[in-house]
Write an enzyme that holds these catalytic residues in place. Structure first.
Site, PDB file in Angstrom:
ATOM      1  N   HIS A  75      78.753  92.686 -63.602  1.00  0.00           N
ATOM      2  CA  HIS A  75      77.395  92.881 -63.078  1.00  0.00           C
ATOM      3  C   HIS A  75      77.340  92.447 -61.618  1.00  0.00           C
ATOM      4  CE1 HIS A  75      75.384  92.839 -67.311  1.00  0.00           C
ATOM      5  NE2 HIS A  75      76.609  93.320 -67.372  1.00  0.00           N
ATOM      6  N   CYS A  76      78.214  93.017 -60.815  1.00  0.00           N
ATOM      7  CA  CYS A  76      78.205  92.743 -59.371  1.00  0.00           C
ATOM      8  C   CYS A  76      77.331  93.786 -58.696  1.00  0.00           C
ATOM      9  CB  CYS A  76      79.635  92.800 -58.830  1.00  0.00           C
ATOM     10  SG  CYS A  76      79.702  92.723 -57.054  1.00  0.00           S
ATOM     11  N   HIS A  94      80.497  96.797 -68.065  1.00  0.00           N
ATOM     12  CA  HIS A  94      79.251  97.538 -67.837  1.00  0.00           C
ATOM     13  C   HIS A  94      78.330  97.439 -69.058  1.00  0.00           C
ATOM     14  CE1 HIS A  94      76.503 100.539 -66.467  1.00  0.00           C
ATOM     15  NE2 HIS A  94      76.772 101.350 -67.471  1.00  0.00           N
ATOM     16  N   LYS A 188      68.891 103.027 -59.205  1.00  0.00           N
ATOM     17  CA  LYS A 188      67.737 102.135 -59.058  1.00  0.00           C
ATOM     18  C   LYS A 188      66.473 102.936 -58.718  1.00  0.00           C
ATOM     19  CE  LYS A 188      66.549  97.708 -57.073  1.00  0.00           C
ATOM     20  NZ  LYS A 188      66.768  96.755 -55.994  1.00  0.00           N
ATOM     21  N   ASN A 222      57.076  95.141 -64.268  1.00  0.00           N
ATOM     22  CA  ASN A 222      57.627  96.488 -64.107  1.00  0.00           C
ATOM     23  C   ASN A 222      56.513  97.531 -64.126  1.00  0.00           C
ATOM     24  OD1 ASN A 222      60.327  95.605 -63.972  1.00  0.00           O
ATOM     25  ND2 ASN A 222      60.533  95.589 -66.178  1.00  0.00           N
TER      26      ASN A 222
HETATM   27  O1  0FX Z   1      73.128  91.650 -64.247  1.00  0.00           O
HETATM   28  P1  0FX Z   1      72.263  92.810 -64.555  1.00  0.00           P
HETATM   29  O2  0FX Z   1      72.055  93.005 -65.980  1.00  0.00           O
HETATM   30  O3  0FX Z   1      73.008  94.181 -64.081  1.00  0.00           O
HETATM   31  C1  0FX Z   1      72.411  95.237 -63.361  1.00  0.00           C
HETATM   32  C2  0FX Z   1      72.658  96.650 -63.881  1.00  0.00           C
HETATM   33  O4  0FX Z   1      72.128  96.815 -65.167  1.00  0.00           O
HETATM   34  C3  0FX Z   1      74.103  97.023 -63.924  1.00  0.00           C
HETATM   35  O5  0FX Z   1      74.255  98.359 -64.338  1.00  0.00           O
HETATM   36  C4  0FX Z   1      74.676  96.849 -62.568  1.00  0.00           C
HETATM   37  N1  0FX Z   1      76.088  97.134 -62.616  1.00  0.00           N
HETATM   38  C5  0FX Z   1      74.372  95.462 -62.086  1.00  0.00           C
HETATM   39  C6  0FX Z   1      74.824  95.294 -60.705  1.00  0.00           C
HETATM   40  O6  0FX Z   1      72.958  95.169 -62.106  1.00  0.00           O
HETATM   41  O7  0FX Z   1      70.955  92.767 -63.686  1.00  0.00           O
HETATM   42  P2  0FX Z   1      69.699  91.777 -63.712  1.00  0.00           P
HETATM   43  O8  0FX Z   1      70.050  90.443 -64.238  1.00  0.00           O
HETATM   44  O9  0FX Z   1      69.101  91.878 -62.348  1.00  0.00           O
HETATM   45  O10 0FX Z   1      68.709  92.456 -64.731  1.00  0.00           O
HETATM   46  C7  0FX Z   1      68.852  92.314 -66.115  1.00  0.00           C
HETATM   47  C8  0FX Z   1      67.822  93.169 -66.790  1.00  0.00           C
HETATM   48  O11 0FX Z   1      66.524  92.690 -66.444  1.00  0.00           O
HETATM   49  C9  0FX Z   1      67.838  94.623 -66.381  1.00  0.00           C
HETATM   50  O12 0FX Z   1      68.727  95.387 -67.206  1.00  0.00           O
HETATM   51  C10 0FX Z   1      66.392  95.045 -66.576  1.00  0.00           C
HETATM   52  C11 0FX Z   1      65.621  93.754 -66.358  1.00  0.00           C
HETATM   53  N2  0FX Z   1      64.906  93.722 -65.081  1.00  0.00           N
HETATM   54  C12 0FX Z   1      65.477  93.156 -63.979  1.00  0.00           C
HETATM   55  C13 0FX Z   1      64.781  93.134 -62.785  1.00  0.00           C
HETATM   56  C14 0FX Z   1      65.391  92.514 -61.535  1.00  0.00           C
HETATM   57  C15 0FX Z   1      63.663  94.306 -65.026  1.00  0.00           C
HETATM   58  O13 0FX Z   1      63.170  94.837 -66.060  1.00  0.00           O
HETATM   59  N3  0FX Z   1      62.976  94.301 -63.843  1.00  0.00           N
HETATM   60  C16 0FX Z   1      63.484  93.737 -62.719  1.00  0.00           C
HETATM   61  O14 0FX Z   1      62.803  93.757 -61.647  1.00  0.00           O
END
Ligand code: 0FX
Length: 244
Positions: A75-76, A94, A188, A222
């Site tokens: 998750h980079c 992924h 995104k 969201n």
């Molecule tokens: O670490 P991560 O789960 O990973 C995400 C992408 O899903 C992944 O495909 C990509 N390779 C990676 C770089 O970024 O992201 P997170 O911890 O920012 O978000 C986790 C979950 O939280 C996300 O799947 C949906 C939810 N979320 C996150 C944010 C920032 C939301 O619903 N709204 C938001 O604004």
């Protein structure tokens, strides 16, 4: 065997779980270095010592190629540039089942488009979530899942796959499955387009519930509609409770 392993991640919780996997499998922790991108703060990674690498800087990429023989993206948030992918073996974990759920927030699009979902460990090529698959497995998806509950199940699957496949990856003893086709790639900007609910639009009840489920994730703001009197954004989440 790969001995100089770099893990680049913007997800502190997953990094800690990776570290636990390494410990539980009694792997030599000295060989593992953790790093994050400039999008994250290295102080947020708990007890783990984390370097910061901006992959847009060529000298960083050259340094990584010269000093590591395996690089994990877990998750980079930075896309691995072509010279990095060409210069050293790069592997991605992924939170989606390739090639069905490539790209951003896979579970969101899985709920909205009624697609199967799971987790994948794959070699990185020059395209997003696209290279040869080392392992991929589906997770269950329920009508009462929100983005958050489904995401948590996918994270558990990612960690499960790591426990089962990290040793063979480090020993270079794995087969690759070629993805069947290009699948689906969501970005995104596709996520951002889902956020505003137009009060004048007609939706099927099922589609609206799915959209709200897909956009309900803990405290994240969201989905929203615009208050027609004040112009304010009014955020919406949905709560689902299955009868016992
Ligand atoms: O670490 P991560 O789960 O990973 C995400 C992408 O899903 C992944 O495909 C990509 N390779 C990676 C770089 O970024 O992201 P997170 O911890 O920012 O978000 C986790 C979950 O939280 C996300 O799947 C949906 C939810 N979320 C996150 C944010 C920032 C939301 O619903 N709204 C938001 O604004």
């Amino acid at each position: 065997m790969y001995t100089k392993v770099l893990i680049i991640s913007d997800n502190a919780s997953l990094c800690n779980k990776f570290k636990q996997v390494v410990k539980d499998l009694s792997l030599d922790t000295q060989g593992f270095t953790f790093a994050t991108s400039p999008y994250s703060n290295s102080n947020d990674f708990g007890g783990i010592k984390v370097l910061t690498y901006d992959l847009k800087i060529e000298s960083n990429v050259n340094y990584i190629i010269s000093n590591y023989d395996l690089v994990f993206s877990i998750h980079c948030k930075q896309i691995f540039p072509k010279p990095l992918v060409k210069g050293v073996k790069c592997i991605n974990i992924h939170p989606g089942y390739n090639p069905i759920n490539r790209g951003w927030y896979p579970q969101v699009f899985s709920i909205i488009n009624d697609l199967p979902i799971g987790a994948t460990i794959h070699e990185i090529d020059e395209q997003l979530d696209h290279g040869g698959v080392i392992v991929r497995e589906l997770v269950e998806k329920f009508s009462y899942d929100t983005s958050e509950t489904l995401y948590n199940r996918i994270l558990e699957k990612e960690v499960d796959l790591l426990y089962r496949y990290l040793p063979s990856i480090l020993n270079k003893k794995y087969d690759l499955i070629s993805p069947e086709d290009e699948g689906n790639l969501y970005l995104k900007k596709d996520f951002n387009k889902l956020l505003e609910i137009d009060l004048q639009e007609e939706y099927k009840a099922g589609d609206l519930i799915n959209r709200l489920r897909a956009l309900t994730h803990g405290a994240y703001k969201n989905a929203y509609f615009i208050d027609k009197e004040t112009g304010d954004k009014i955020y919406i989440g949905i709560q689902l409770n299955k009868e016992n």
